[in-house]
Write an enzyme that holds these catalytic residues in place. Structure first.
Site, PDB file in Angstrom:
ATOM      1  N   HIS A 158       4.507  18.228  12.490  1.00  0.00           N
ATOM      2  CA  HIS A 158       5.183  16.909  12.343  1.00  0.00           C
ATOM      3  C   HIS A 158       6.056  16.520  13.482  1.00  0.00           C
ATOM      4  CE1 HIS A 158       6.696  19.526   8.294  1.00  0.00           C
ATOM      5  NE2 HIS A 158       5.361  19.313   8.372  1.00  0.00           N
ATOM      6  N   ASP A 170       0.842  -1.286  -0.210  1.00  0.00           N
ATOM      7  CA  ASP A 170       0.142   0.017   0.070  1.00  0.00           C
ATOM      8  C   ASP A 170       0.743   1.272   0.032  1.00  0.00           C
ATOM      9  OD1 ASP A 170      -2.061  -1.802   2.042  1.00  0.00           O
ATOM     10  OD2 ASP A 170      -2.865  -1.098   0.273  1.00  0.00           O
ATOM     11  N   HIS A 212      17.015  16.814  10.901  1.00  0.00           N
ATOM     12  CA  HIS A 212      15.928  17.711  11.721  1.00  0.00           C
ATOM     13  C   HIS A 212      16.482  18.362  12.984  1.00  0.00           C
ATOM     14  CE1 HIS A 212      12.538  16.022   9.575  1.00  0.00           C
ATOM     15  NE2 HIS A 212      13.126  14.952   9.365  1.00  0.00           N
ATOM     16  N   ASP A 259       7.422  12.335   2.194  1.00  0.00           N
ATOM     17  CA  ASP A 259       6.364  12.495   3.136  1.00  0.00           C
ATOM     18  C   ASP A 259       6.053  13.989   3.064  1.00  0.00           C
ATOM     19  OD1 ASP A 259       8.870  13.258   4.302  1.00  0.00           O
ATOM     20  OD2 ASP A 259       8.223  13.442   6.084  1.00  0.00           O
ATOM     21  N   ASP A 311       8.774  22.176  12.996  1.00  0.00           N
ATOM     22  CA  ASP A 311       8.863  20.788  12.870  1.00  0.00           C
ATOM     23  C   ASP A 311       9.424  20.148  14.134  1.00  0.00           C
ATOM     24  OD1 ASP A 311      10.291  18.299  12.386  1.00  0.00           O
ATOM     25  OD2 ASP A 311      11.872  19.094  11.065  1.00  0.00           O
ATOM     26  N   HIS A 337      18.388  21.077   5.360  1.00  0.00           N
ATOM     27  CA  HIS A 337      17.919  19.793   5.809  1.00  0.00           C
ATOM     28  C   HIS A 337      18.532  18.574   5.273  1.00  0.00           C
ATOM     29  CE1 HIS A 337      14.569  17.133   6.698  1.00  0.00           C
ATOM     30  NE2 HIS A 337      13.854  17.131   5.774  1.00  0.00           N
TER      31      HIS A 337
HETATM   32 ZN   LIG Z   1       9.182  15.362   6.525  1.00  0.00          ZN
HETATM   33 ZN   LIG Z   2      12.105  16.173   5.031  1.00  0.00          ZN
END
Ligand SMILES: [Zn+2]
Ligand SMILES: [Zn+2]
Length: 556
Positions: free
Chosen positions: A389, A48, A367, A75, A193, A139
């Site tokens: 997030h 899926d 992150h 994502d 985030d 990032h």
């Molecule tokens: Zn993300």
């Molecule tokens: Zn990311």
């Protein structure tokens, strides 16, 4: 106009991992930020793709003005094709992000040409009453932006995913100045985030990985097989550079590896040292001590190139005694079992596998840790704060972190979960009602290369060649299969060869099971792949057809 309110409508990614999507609404105008898919649970791999339920947007179709993308991770962009099937509005993103979107769109037939609009940091775009400025952030993927969204009630900052890397590999640092400028002028709401709020201190710079890589290359007696996410362009750059420095050729293995390298190279974000790349099929011709293999499949996805190498089932690459295997990525929660099994297989083959926490690091996160999150809060100094997030506990922790801002302007903070709205008007901010949200399982595939492959292949298979389900029952106590496997077919016309082919297929599966070691029997991902491969070969030979083969393993 003064009774107008701003609504923050999270449609995914708050209180869950992945599938990030949020709508901002002011009056009759809605903009959407990101449109991601969820990393499927390990058991769902190959089955899926999970995408957000877009009902809220569909019900407000005439109000949706634009989609803004912060960066190219799955994502955040994975569900864009499904968004485009419903809405033909402009989609804004940086060059690399939109190139990844285009790659995704290749597998979908859209009725209208999508309106992809490339933007650069510091550029501003208008959509209804919203003015959106793109701000460069660092990032684990290149070309990432945060959004500063000016609304009639004030400025909303959406950080996207970020860390504050003072020494990024491309020397293009986080644009703290622009953020600080907004902070100085006053920010109504910060959406930030929360992924790494559990980690103290600062997240290490991408550059911190280089000493570890050099050390590995320095010691490796034979092949170095490195796996990282195919979107980690800087990491790939580093591996190419270090390989060149140590006189090694590099083979890119796995479709996503090749295509993201091509994209990044064409956009000038990846420099390939002269003469360093070789073709996958030439791997065996290069002396092992002169070879690096850059391969996809860090999460132990059973169909990925690296998993195939682990069980010695790859056409061009094998891992042998003395080879060094490097997993330069994090272990996504839920994938531990699959990854450790893959590592076990490699170790059994005599490879030296490097993974997990090391100092210097073999992987650094993309992150922000606590100190960077605090810096973000201090720079932006918002009136209202909503962590985004993250799982609930992470957002709750991030909210507590923000509370120190009470003396410097913070009026209130809110932990929202997907579907909970926040309303802001001239009187203040408060939680609003809820909207329809959910998860939609759309098609089969896994998160990496297999998504693209399988989705197209499945459709063709199903329409032309049908489907074959080998069903194997494994005894819970003995770990062996004690009855002859069943084989069920649909849309796979067997005509003349009739029941004999089914019977023979059952024998083929039984033979595969017999020839498997207990370790392999314990690894269903590997077993499914072995059964699929053997049965595919047999059926193709007997019938010249290629049905979709989906092994099912049951524990009884
Ligand atoms: Zn993300
Ligand atoms: Zn990311």
């Amino acid at each position: 106009m003064s009774d107008r309110k701003l609504q923050v409508v999270p449609l995914g990614g708050l209180g869950e991992f992945g599938m990030n999507i949020m709508a901002l609404r002011y009056g009759d105008d809605i903009i959407v930020i990101d449109c991601g898919m969820m990393f499927p649970e390990a058991e769902l791999l190959g089955v899926d793709i999970v995408t957000p339920d877009l009902t809220y947007l569909v019900e407000n179709r005439e109000h949706v003005r634009a989609l803004f993308l912060t960066h190219g991770h799955e994502d955040h962009i994975g569900a864009v094709p499904y968004f485009l099937a419903e809405f033909n509005v402009p989609i804004y993103g940086t060059a690399f992000t939109l190139a990844l979107v285009e790659r995704r769109l290749e597998e979908h037939e859209l009725e209208q040409e999508p309106q992809l609009r490339t933007v650069e940091p510091r550029q501003t775009v208008e959509a209804g009453p919203f003015k959106v400025e793109f701000i460069h952030v660092t990032h684990s993927v290149v070309d990432c932006v945060a959004l500063a969204i000016t609304t009639p009630l004030g400025v909303v900052i959406h950080t996207g995913d970020f860390k504050i890397d003072p020494t990024p590999l491309d020397s293009d640092p986080f644009d703290l100045h622009t953020l600080a400028d907004y902070g100085k002028r006053g920010v109504l709401l910060l959406l930030s985030d929360s992924t790494n709020v559990d980690r103290p201190g600062y997240t290490e710079s991408e550059r911190a990985v280089r000493p570890r890589m050099e050390d590995i290359f320095n010691r490796a007696p034979r092949r170095v097989i490195v796996s990282c996410f195919s979107s980690s362009i800087h990491r790939m750059q580093m591996i190419l550079d270090v390989s060149a420095e140590f006189g090694r050729k590099v083979a890119l293995v796995g479709r996503s590896m090749t295509s993201s390298t091509e994209i990044a190279h064409s956009l000038g974000q990846l420099t390939i040292p002269d003469g360093v790349l070789i073709r996958t099929q030439d791997v065996m011709q290069v002396a092992p001590q002169k070879l690096t293999v850059l391969i996809s499949g860090t999460q132990g996805e059973p169909m990925s190139a690296l998993s195939r190498v682990a069980v010695d089932n790859h056409k061009h690459v094998s891992a042998e005694r003395g080879d060094t295997v490097v997993l330069s990525s994090r272990i996504i929660p839920g994938n531990e079992k699959a990854i450790f099994r893959m590592i076990d297989h490699m170790a059994r083959r005599g490879a030296d596998v490097m993974y997990g926490n090391m100092n210097p690091p073999i992987h650094v996160s993309g992150h922000a840790s606590i100190e960077e999150l605090t810096l973000m809060l201090n720079l932006v100094r918002p009136k209202y704060f909503v962590p985004i997030h993250g799982e609930y506990r992470q957002m709750a922790k991030h909210q507590r972190l923000a509370e120190h801002l009470r003396h410097s302007g913070l009026k209130d903070s809110f932990v929202l979960e997907t579907g909970n709205t926040l309303e802001i008007d001239e009187k203040g901010a408060r939680k609003g009602g809820t909207v329809t949200v959910g998860r939609v399982c759309i098609d089969s595939g896994t998160i990496d290369e297999v998504v693209e492959d399988i989705v197209i292949r499945d459709r063709r298979h199903l329409s032309e060649d049908g489907i074959v389900l080998p069903i194997v029952a494994i005894n819970k106590h003995t770990g062996r299969s004690e009855t002859l496997p069943e084989v069920v077919t649909r849309g796979f016309a067997i005509a003349d060869d009739g029941p004999d082919l089914i019977q023979a297929s059952r024998m083929v599966v039984a033979k595969t099971l017999e020839g498997s070691s207990p370790e392999e029997m314990g690894d269903w991902g590997v077993m499914k792949e072995k059964i699929r491969a053997d049965l595919k070969r047999y059926i193709a030979k007997q019938t010249q057809r290629r049905p979709l083969i989906m092994p099912v393993i049951l524990e009884v």
